[in-house]
Each structure stands twice: as structure tokens, then as C-alpha cells.
Design an enzyme around this catalytic site. Structure first.
Site, mmCIF file in Angstrom:
data_model
loop_
_atom_site.group_PDB
_atom_site.id
_atom_site.type_symbol
_atom_site.label_atom_id
_atom_site.label_comp_id
_atom_site.label_asym_id
_atom_site.label_seq_id
_atom_site.Cartn_x
_atom_site.Cartn_y
_atom_site.Cartn_z
ATOM 1 N N ASP A 93 0.962 -1.053 -0.049
ATOM 2 C CA ASP A 93 0.039 0.147 -0.057
ATOM 3 C C ASP A 93 1.185 1.330 0.296
ATOM 4 O OD1 ASP A 93 1.020 0.232 2.425
ATOM 5 O OD2 ASP A 93 -1.060 0.121 3.515
ATOM 6 N N SER A 94 2.236 0.920 0.191
ATOM 7 C CA SER A 94 3.442 2.281 -0.330
ATOM 8 C C SER A 94 2.854 3.182 -1.756
ATOM 9 C CB SER A 94 4.718 1.392 -0.279
ATOM 10 O OG SER A 94 4.969 0.363 -0.854
ATOM 11 N N ASP B 271 -0.839 -5.906 -0.415
ATOM 12 C CA ASP B 271 -1.324 -5.322 1.209
ATOM 13 C C ASP B 271 -2.769 -5.121 0.840
ATOM 14 O OD1 ASP B 271 0.620 -4.791 2.993
ATOM 15 O OD2 ASP B 271 1.151 -2.914 1.995
ATOM 16 N N LYS C 65 -1.463 -8.915 2.229
ATOM 17 C CA LYS C 65 -0.636 -8.588 3.810
ATOM 18 C C LYS C 65 -1.614 -7.668 4.867
ATOM 19 C CE LYS C 65 3.596 -6.052 3.688
ATOM 20 N NZ LYS C 65 2.739 -4.836 4.448
ATOM 21 N N GLU D 107 -2.069 -5.638 8.408
ATOM 22 C CA GLU D 107 -0.746 -5.378 9.831
ATOM 23 C C GLU D 107 -1.475 -4.981 10.898
ATOM 24 O OE1 GLU D 107 0.104 -1.184 8.738
ATOM 25 O OE2 GLU D 107 0.622 -1.388 7.165
ATOM 26 N N GLU E 245 9.030 -3.622 10.509
ATOM 27 C CA GLU E 245 9.416 -2.753 10.059
ATOM 28 C C GLU E 245 9.931 -1.984 11.277
ATOM 29 O OE1 GLU E 245 7.006 -0.979 7.303
ATOM 30 O OE2 GLU E 245 7.670 0.979 7.457
#
Ligand code: KIV
Length: 277
Positions: free
Chosen positions: A53-54, A96, A126, A128, A195
């Protein structure tokens, strides 16, 4: 074995990543957001391509990862999966799940993970978060969708942290992270991104888990490393944190090429007769 079956056999799977950890082979992961880049990454032998999602930052120009939508992620994912399939089809593709596509309820998370998997046949999603999303991770993995976890600095929670500084430097947060990693593994995650945490903590998490850890700013002891493709190519002038290794300066290369092109058009040096019909 026919060529189609052989092709499939080389595709990186969750099992293969586990074997790599057990065999001490490091796992290479890079992000990609489009077809052309995905083809290059797959051809070059990267093990996992993360449609991060960057994309919200480096592709769309937002200051955080929060604004990107599930449909935008699916758009990027489709292009990347197509690229990998048109190349060697070796790299595993992980997508993501964007902010608020899995936090509201386990049911909605499952629906969205299913939508992502169904629309373009990627390999995994993925998410978080730690213990707080363990139930959701279990629910998604139980139906057969592989989940990669993400702990430490979690960019979707940037407004909670208030900064992008190194996480889990204090005892309490470090202990919580260790516990979160254990809980994610138990919930069925096949790997965890760590991270921006201290190397010693990342090493401790890595040795305490059976599943691989993938570090970004988390030191050399992780089972693999992930970086954003735009960062290693030097496409972004402003962003150079210590954990990024910039292998080239494509920003300047591209700028010079464009300047030359503009010059050639203005001076009527392009196109020549050879470049015309
Ligand atoms: O969105 C992303 O690119 C990521 C990686 C930096 C791990 O989550």
C-alpha cells in the site's frame, strides 16, 4: 512433466519460504505496482513481489498509506500478477490489504481478502497488526488464503504513533511485539514483516518463530529483506532513510533522458528519416 507443470513447480510458495528459512537461504522481497516492473523483478529472480500500500505514497503521491482503496490495490495487483505470469511466473505475489479493509470485522476482512484473491489470483495478502487482528488472520487463513503479518512500524497506524521513528525500543513494546509475533504464527500467518525495529529484537523474533521474518530497517538477522522498488532505484529524491540501499539514481537518469528528448524535439533533431515511415 509437461512444460506447464514445470512452470508451476518453480513458483515460490509458502512452503518454499519455510524451506528457505530452515535451509538458511535468505528471502528477497521487493514492491511493485505495475506490469512492466513486475516483469523485470520476476525475471531478475526476486522471491516475493509485494504490491504494497506504499503505492499510496510512491505511485499516487499521498503523504500516508491511508487513502488507498481496495479497488486501487486490486488495479495494481492485477497488473503485477499479469506481469509475473507473462515472465517466468516464479515470484510469489502478496497484496497489502489497505487501511479499513480488514479492521471493522472478521467477516468484512474475509470478504475483502476473498475479493482480492478472486479477482486476480495472487498468492497471499498482508495485514498490519498483532494480537488485535489474530482472530481475523485465523479466519482468513482457515479458508485457505495465506496471510503475511506486519509488525513494528505499521504505516497504517501513523496517526496513532505520530512519527516514523524506530519502534519497540523500550522493554514493554518489545515484549508486546514478541508476543504479537508468536500469536500471529499461531493464528496461521506464513511470514511476518518486521519494520523499523532494533536488530537485536528482530533477531530474537526470528529465532523464536518457525515462520520466516522479512525485515525492513530491522537488521541482518531476519530471514529475508524487503524494500520499496522506487527507493532502491533512487526514483525518490527526498526519501533516504538509513535502511534503504540506493543502488542507482534513476531520478537523475530519467531527468537527463527527458531533457535530451525535449531538446531533440525542439531542435528538430527527432525524428530523423530513419525513425519515420
Ligand atoms: O507497503 C509497503 O510497501 C510495505 C513494505 C514497505 C513492507 O508494507
Amino acid at each position: 512433466m509437461n512444460s506447464r507443470a514445470q512452470h508451476k513447480a518453480s513458483h515460490v510458495t509458502t512452503r518454499r519460504l519455510l524451506d528457505m528459512k530452515q535451509g538458511g537461504e535468505k528471502i528477497s522481497v521487493l514492491t511493485a505496482y505495475d506490469y512492466t516492473m513486475a516483469r523485470i523483478l520476476d525475471r531478475a529472480g526476486v522471491d516475493v513481489i509485494l504490491v504494497g500500500d506504499s503505492a499510496s505514497n510512491v505511485f499516487s503521491g499521498h503523504s500516508t498509506t491511508l487513502p488507498i482503496t481496495i479497488d486501487e490495490m486490486i488495479y495494481h495487483a492485477k497488473a503485477v500478477v499479469r506481469g509475473v505470469k507473462d515472465e517466468t511466473n516464479r515470484a510469489m505475489v502478496v497484496i497489502d490489504m489497505p487501511f479499513m479493509s480488514y479492521q471493522l470485522s472478521g467477516e468484512e476482512a474475509l470478504r475483502n481478502a476473498g475479493k482480492i484473491m478472486k479477482e486476480h489470483e495472487c498468492d497471499a495478502v498482508k495485514l498490519e497488526g498483532g494480537s488485535i487482528i489474530a482472530e481475523t488472520v485465523k479466519r482468513i487463513t482457515d479458508v485457505g488464503i495465506p496471510v503475511m503479518g506486519h509488525l513494528g512500524l505499521m504505516p497504517q497506524s501513523i496517526y496513532k504513533y505520530g512519527s516514523y521513528k524506530v519502534r519497540a525500543q523500550e522493554g514493554m513494546e518489545a515484549a508486546q511485539l514478541l508476543e504479537d509475533a508468536r500469536v500471529l504464527e499461531e493464528a496461521g500467518a506464513f511470514a511476518i514483516v518486521l519494520e523499523k525495529i532494533p536488530s537485536a529484537l528482530a533477531a530474537e523474533v526470528t529465532s523464536s518463530l518457525t515462520i520466516p521474518t522479512i525485515g525492513i530497517g530491522a537488521g541482518a538477522e531476519c530471514d529475508g529483506q524487503v524494500l520499496v522498488i522506487n527507493d532502491i532505484l533512487g526514483l525518490n529524491r527526498e526519501f533516504h532513510p538509513r535502511f534503504v540501499r540506493r543502488y542507482t539514481d534513476l531520478n537523475t537518469v530519467i531527468e537527463n533522458v527527458v531533457r535530451q528528448y525535449v531538446h531533440d524535439v525542439r531542435e528538430k533533431e527527432f525524428p530523423t528519416a530513419d525513425e519515420s515511415y
